[in-house]
Enzyme design. Structure first.
Site, mmCIF file in Angstrom:
data_model
loop_
_atom_site.group_PDB
_atom_site.id
_atom_site.type_symbol
_atom_site.label_atom_id
_atom_site.label_comp_id
_atom_site.label_asym_id
_atom_site.label_seq_id
_atom_site.Cartn_x
_atom_site.Cartn_y
_atom_site.Cartn_z
ATOM 1 N N HIS A 1 0.822 -1.205 0.000
ATOM 2 C CA HIS A 1 0.000 0.000 0.000
ATOM 3 C C HIS A 1 0.859 1.259 0.000
ATOM 4 O O HIS A 1 2.091 1.201 0.086
ATOM 5 C CB HIS A 1 -0.966 -0.002 1.188
ATOM 6 C CG HIS A 1 -0.301 -0.004 2.533
ATOM 7 N ND1 HIS A 1 0.269 1.117 3.091
ATOM 8 C CD2 HIS A 1 -0.137 -0.995 3.461
ATOM 9 C CE1 HIS A 1 0.759 0.823 4.291
ATOM 10 N NE2 HIS A 1 0.532 -0.456 4.536
ATOM 11 N N CYS B 1 3.400 -4.589 6.717
ATOM 12 C CA CYS B 1 3.007 -4.371 5.331
ATOM 13 C C CYS B 1 4.159 -3.767 4.531
ATOM 14 O O CYS B 1 5.168 -3.344 5.085
ATOM 15 C CB CYS B 1 1.794 -3.449 5.268
ATOM 16 S SG CYS B 1 0.263 -4.220 5.855
#
Length: 378
Positions: free
Chosen positions: A194, A210
Site C-alpha cells: 500500500h 506491510c
C-alpha cells in the site's frame, strides 16, 4: 565526453528537485543466463542545494537504505553541496522466478515483471519494524485491490500507542490522512502492499509488516498489476551471478537485524552465504581479495569479483527512463537502519541448488482476504 555527461546529470538533478518529475527506472530484462542489469549513475549535488538525501533518493527511484549503502558517511539531512552521490541503479536480479512481484526485504526493493514485456520495474519499499517483520519465504497472490482503503488498527496497536501516551482512532477513513495511503493491493488477512500518508519511510523499517511505497509508485502498481498476480517474499542480502562472458558478480546489502540485541548493537549483523552464492564465489577465477573488500563495504551494488583487486570508477550513465506508465516521485526525510562495520561471514546454512533460479514455489492462499474495513497492519 564524461565531463559533459556529468554536467547533464548534475543539471538533471537540479531541475528534477524542483519539478518533481519522474525518473523511474524500468530495467531491460537480461537473458535467462544473466541476472545483471542497469548502470550506476554519479551525480553532483548542486551548490545551492538545501535538499535532504531523501529528496535525491525519491527522485532517482531509491530507498534511503540503498543510498546510504552506496554513499557511506553522507549526511542524511543535508548532503554536502558540490559533493558526489552514487545512485545505485545497477543490480543483480533476485534468485527467484521472473514472474509477478518479488519482494526482497533485505534490499528493500520490489520487483515487478510485467507479462509480455522484456522489462522489470523496480520500486523501493518500506518494510516491517523489528518484531513486526514483513513476511519472508512466502508465496501468495494479489487477492484484491482497493482505491481509498480504510484502516482499522488492531487491539495490539492500540495498546502500543497507549503505552506511549498516544491514542489511535478506531478506524482511519479513506483519504489523504490514511496511513495506508490512497491505494492498496491485499495479499492476505494481515498484509497489504500500500501507499503511505507520510513523506518518509521508504528504505526504512517502519511498518507493522506491510509493504509501503511512495504515493505515485503504489498508484502505478494499482493501475498495472492485475488481481491474481503471483507475489513472492524473500530475504536475500547477498546476490551473486555468473554472466555469459564468465564475469562473476556479487551484490551485498546489510542483513536485517533479527533480534533486539542486534538492532541496538553497533556491531554488524553477520553475513550468511547460501550454497548457491558460495559456489559462485569459490570458483578459481574469483579474486578473494575483491570478495573480502565487498564483504566489508556492503555497498548494495554489484561488484565484479574475478579480475584485479582495484576499485573501478563509477561511470555516470544516465538511467533508462520509464515511459508514460512510470511512477512519479515525492520528496521526504529520515534515516535508515545501519549495521555498522561488517562481521564475519557464516557459510554454514544450506539452501537450494547452486547457481540456479529455483522453480516457482507453490502459491499459498490459506490466508483469508481482509474484511471491508481492513484490520491489518500498515
Amino acid at each position: 565526453m564524461k565531463k559533459s555527461i556529468r554536467a547533464i546529470a548534475s543539471l538533471a538533478v537540479a531541475l528534477v528537485a524542483f519539478s518533481q518529475q519522474a525518473l523511474a527506472v524500468v530495467y531491460p530484462l537480461p537473458p535467462a543466463n544473466s541476472r545483471l542489469t542497469g548502470e550506476n549513475l554519479e551525480i553532483t549535488i548542486p551548490q545551492d542545494s538545501k535538499l535532504p538525501l531523501e529528496a535525491f533518493a525519491a527522485q532517482y527511484q531509491m530507498g534511503l537504505s540503498n543510498m546510504l549503502e552506496a554513499n557511506p558517511g553522507v549526511d542524511v539531512y543535508l548532503p554536502q553541496a558540490g559533493s558526489k552521490l552514487i545512485i545505485p541503479h545497477q543490480l543483480i536480479l533476485p534468485d527467484a522466478p521472473r514472474e509477478g512481484i518479488v519482494i526482497n526485504s533485505a534490499e528493500m526493493r520490489l520487483y515487478y515483471y510485467p507479462k509480455g514485456t522484456k522489462t522489470v520495474v523496480v520500486l523501493p519499499i518500506g518494510i516491517g519494524e523489528l518484531g513486526k517483520d514483513t513476511p519472508v519465504d512466502w508465496t501468495t497472490t494479489v487477492q484484491r485491490k482497493k482505491a481509498g482503503p480504510t484502516w482499522t488498527p488492531t487491539k495490539k496497536m492500540h495498546e502500543e500507542y497507549a503505552a506511549r501516551g498516544e491514542t489511535l482512532p478506531e478506524v482511519f477513513p479513506a483519504g489523504p490522512d490514511n496511513p495506508m495511503g490512497l491505494y492498496a493491493l491485499y495479499i492476505g488477512r494481515l498484509y497489504a502492499i500500500h501507499g503511505t500518508n507520510a513523506n518518509f519511510g521508504i528504505g526504512l523499517r517502519v511498518s507493522h509488516g506491510c509493504v509501503r511505497l511512495r504515493a505515485d509508485d503504489i498508484k502505478w502498481l494499482f493501475d498495472n498489476v492485475p488481481v491474481g498476480t503471483r507475489v513472492q517474499f524473500i530475504d536475500q542480502p547477498v546476490k551473486a551471478s555468473v554472466e555469459p562472458d564468465g564475469s562473476r558478480y556479487v551484490e551485498i546489502h546489510n542483513p536485517l537485524s533479527t533480534t533486539e540485541e542486534q538492532f541496538k548493537s553497533r556491531a554488524p549483523v553477520p553475513i550468511t552465504l547460501t550454497p548457491a552464492v558460495s559456489k559462485i564465489l569459490s570458483d578459481a577465477s574469483v579474486n578473494q581479495t575483491i570478495v573480502d573488500q565487498a564483504m566489508r563495504a556492503r555497498s548494495g551494488m554489484p561488484v565484479k569479483v574475478n579480475g584485479l583487486a582495484e576499485e573501478a570508477p563509477v561511470e555516470p550513465v544516465v538511467p533508462q527512463n520509464a515511459d508514460t506508465q512510470a511512477p512519479n516521485q515525492t520528496l521526504p526525510t529520515n534515516a535508515a537502519e545501519q549495521n555498522g562495520n561488517p562481521a564475519p561471514v557464516d557459510q554454514a546454512q544450506p539452501v537450494a541448488p547452486a547457481g540456479q533460479v529455483p522453480p516457482a514455489a507453490p502459491v499459498d492462499q490459506s490466508q483469508p482476504v481482509a474484511p471491508a474495513d481492513e484490520n491489518s497492519g500498515s
